[in-house]
Structures are given as structure tokens and as C-alpha cells.
Design a protein around this motif. Structure first.
Motif, PDB file in Angstrom:
ATOM      1  N   GLY A  23       0.818  -1.214   0.000  1.00  0.00           N
ATOM      2  CA  GLY A  23       0.000   0.000   0.000  1.00  0.00           C
ATOM      3  C   GLY A  23       0.844   1.253   0.000  1.00  0.00           C
ATOM      4  N   LEU A  24       1.921   1.246   0.795  1.00  0.00           N
ATOM      5  CA  LEU A  24       2.829   2.400   0.806  1.00  0.00           C
ATOM      6  C   LEU A  24       3.523   2.584  -0.537  1.00  0.00           C
ATOM      7  CD1 LEU A  24       4.612   2.279   4.278  1.00  0.00           C
ATOM      8  CD2 LEU A  24       3.107   4.051   3.402  1.00  0.00           C
ATOM      9  N   LEU A  25       4.021   1.499  -1.085  1.00  0.00           N
ATOM     10  CA  LEU A  25       4.691   1.584  -2.384  1.00  0.00           C
ATOM     11  C   LEU A  25       3.727   2.014  -3.481  1.00  0.00           C
ATOM     12  CD1 LEU A  25       6.991  -1.571  -2.357  1.00  0.00           C
ATOM     13  CD2 LEU A  25       7.678   0.820  -2.192  1.00  0.00           C
ATOM     14  N   GLY A  26       2.490   1.572  -3.379  1.00  0.00           N
ATOM     15  CA  GLY A  26       1.496   1.914  -4.390  1.00  0.00           C
ATOM     16  C   GLY A  26       1.183   3.395  -4.451  1.00  0.00           C
ATOM     17  N   PHE A  78       3.046   2.368  -9.575  1.00  0.00           N
ATOM     18  CA  PHE A  78       2.283   1.164  -9.920  1.00  0.00           C
ATOM     19  C   PHE A  78       1.016   0.994  -9.087  1.00  0.00           C
ATOM     20  CE2 PHE A  78       6.738  -0.267 -10.913  1.00  0.00           C
ATOM     21  CZ  PHE A  78       6.602  -0.128 -12.280  1.00  0.00           C
ATOM     22  N   ASN A  79       0.305   2.110  -8.839  1.00  0.00           N
ATOM     23  CA  ASN A  79      -0.886   2.006  -8.004  1.00  0.00           C
ATOM     24  C   ASN A  79      -1.999   1.197  -8.657  1.00  0.00           C
ATOM     25  OD1 ASN A  79      -1.390   3.978  -9.872  1.00  0.00           O
ATOM     26  ND2 ASN A  79      -1.905   5.555  -8.398  1.00  0.00           N
ATOM     27  N   LEU A  80      -1.954   1.032  -9.961  1.00  0.00           N
ATOM     28  CA  LEU A  80      -2.946   0.217 -10.644  1.00  0.00           C
ATOM     29  C   LEU A  80      -2.839  -1.243 -10.229  1.00  0.00           C
ATOM     30  CD1 LEU A  80      -5.142   0.007 -12.850  1.00  0.00           C
ATOM     31  CD2 LEU A  80      -3.318  -0.339 -14.498  1.00  0.00           C
ATOM     32  N   VAL A  81      -1.638  -1.712  -9.950  1.00  0.00           N
ATOM     33  CA  VAL A  81      -1.408  -3.109  -9.567  1.00  0.00           C
ATOM     34  C   VAL A  81      -1.322  -3.262  -8.050  1.00  0.00           C
ATOM     35  CG1 VAL A  81       0.202  -5.040  -9.758  1.00  0.00           C
ATOM     36  CG2 VAL A  81      -0.225  -3.581 -11.745  1.00  0.00           C
ATOM     37  N   LEU A  98      -6.515   0.589   4.000  1.00  0.00           N
ATOM     38  CA  LEU A  98      -6.727   2.015   3.731  1.00  0.00           C
ATOM     39  C   LEU A  98      -5.734   2.558   2.703  1.00  0.00           C
ATOM     40  CD1 LEU A  98      -7.503   3.366   7.305  1.00  0.00           C
ATOM     41  CD2 LEU A  98      -9.076   3.087   5.395  1.00  0.00           C
ATOM     42  N   LEU A  99      -4.486   2.126   2.799  1.00  0.00           N
ATOM     43  CA  LEU A  99      -3.497   2.580   1.816  1.00  0.00           C
ATOM     44  C   LEU A  99      -3.808   2.034   0.429  1.00  0.00           C
ATOM     45  CD1 LEU A  99      -0.235   2.280   3.911  1.00  0.00           C
ATOM     46  CD2 LEU A  99      -1.232   4.373   2.998  1.00  0.00           C
ATOM     47  N   GLY A 100      -4.276   0.797   0.347  1.00  0.00           N
ATOM     48  CA  GLY A 100      -4.668   0.241  -0.942  1.00  0.00           C
ATOM     49  C   GLY A 100      -5.827   1.013  -1.559  1.00  0.00           C
TER      50      GLY A 100
END
Length: 84
Positions: free
Chosen positions: A22-25, A29-32, A60-62
Motif C-alpha cells: 500500500g505504501l509503495l502503491g 504502480f498504483n494500478l497493480v 486504507l493505503l490500498g
């Protein structure tokens, strides 16, 4: 056969993975990574993780990843990339 301790440990790992993805998104690459973080968080909560707060934060981050994606698409008038 898995023991209850192994299942709880796996659920804890799912919660941590959801939080990290979630943090990295939020950055790329928030689509994946967004839907993946949501799915892992739901699995961790369903399996009874000892880290429910981390799983909820991953959830929540997702969802925030997906909101950022929706805002980017809306601001770009329906396109993710502008070529040319």
C-alpha cells in the motif's frame, strides 16, 4: 497440515505485505499494488492476524492508491499517459 501458529504467522505476514504494498502503491504502480494491498489485507483480517491495525492500514493505503489512480485519470481526461 498447518498448525494454528503457522496460519497466524502467515496472516501476520499478509498484513505486513499489505501495508508495504500500500505504501509503495502511493508512489508507483498504483494500478497493480493498490488492489493487491486490498486483497492481502482482507485475507489477513479474515485469517485472524495478530496485527489487525497493520492490516487495516494496508487496506486504507490500498484504497488510497485506487483514489490516487482515479484522480490521475480524471485529471488526465481519461488517459494515464500522454504520448507526443
Amino acid at each position: 497440515m498447518s498448525t494454528p501458529r503457522t496460519t497466524a504467522s502467515e496472516a501476520d505476514q499478509l498484513a505486513v505485505a499489505s501495508f508495504v504494498l500500500g505504501l509503495l502503491g502511493l508512489l508507483l504502480f498504483n494500478l497493480v499494488l493498490g488492489p493487491l494491498a486490498v486483497a492481502l489485507a482482507v485475507l489477513a483480517l479474515h485469517r485472524g492476524t495478530a496485527r489487525p491495525l497493520r492490516a487495516r492500514l494496508g487496506l486504507l493505503l490500498g484504497l488510497a492508491d485506487l483514489a490516487v489512480l482515479a484522480a490521475a485519470v480524471a485529471a488526465g481526461h481519461g488517459s494515464l499517459f500522454h504520448l507526443g
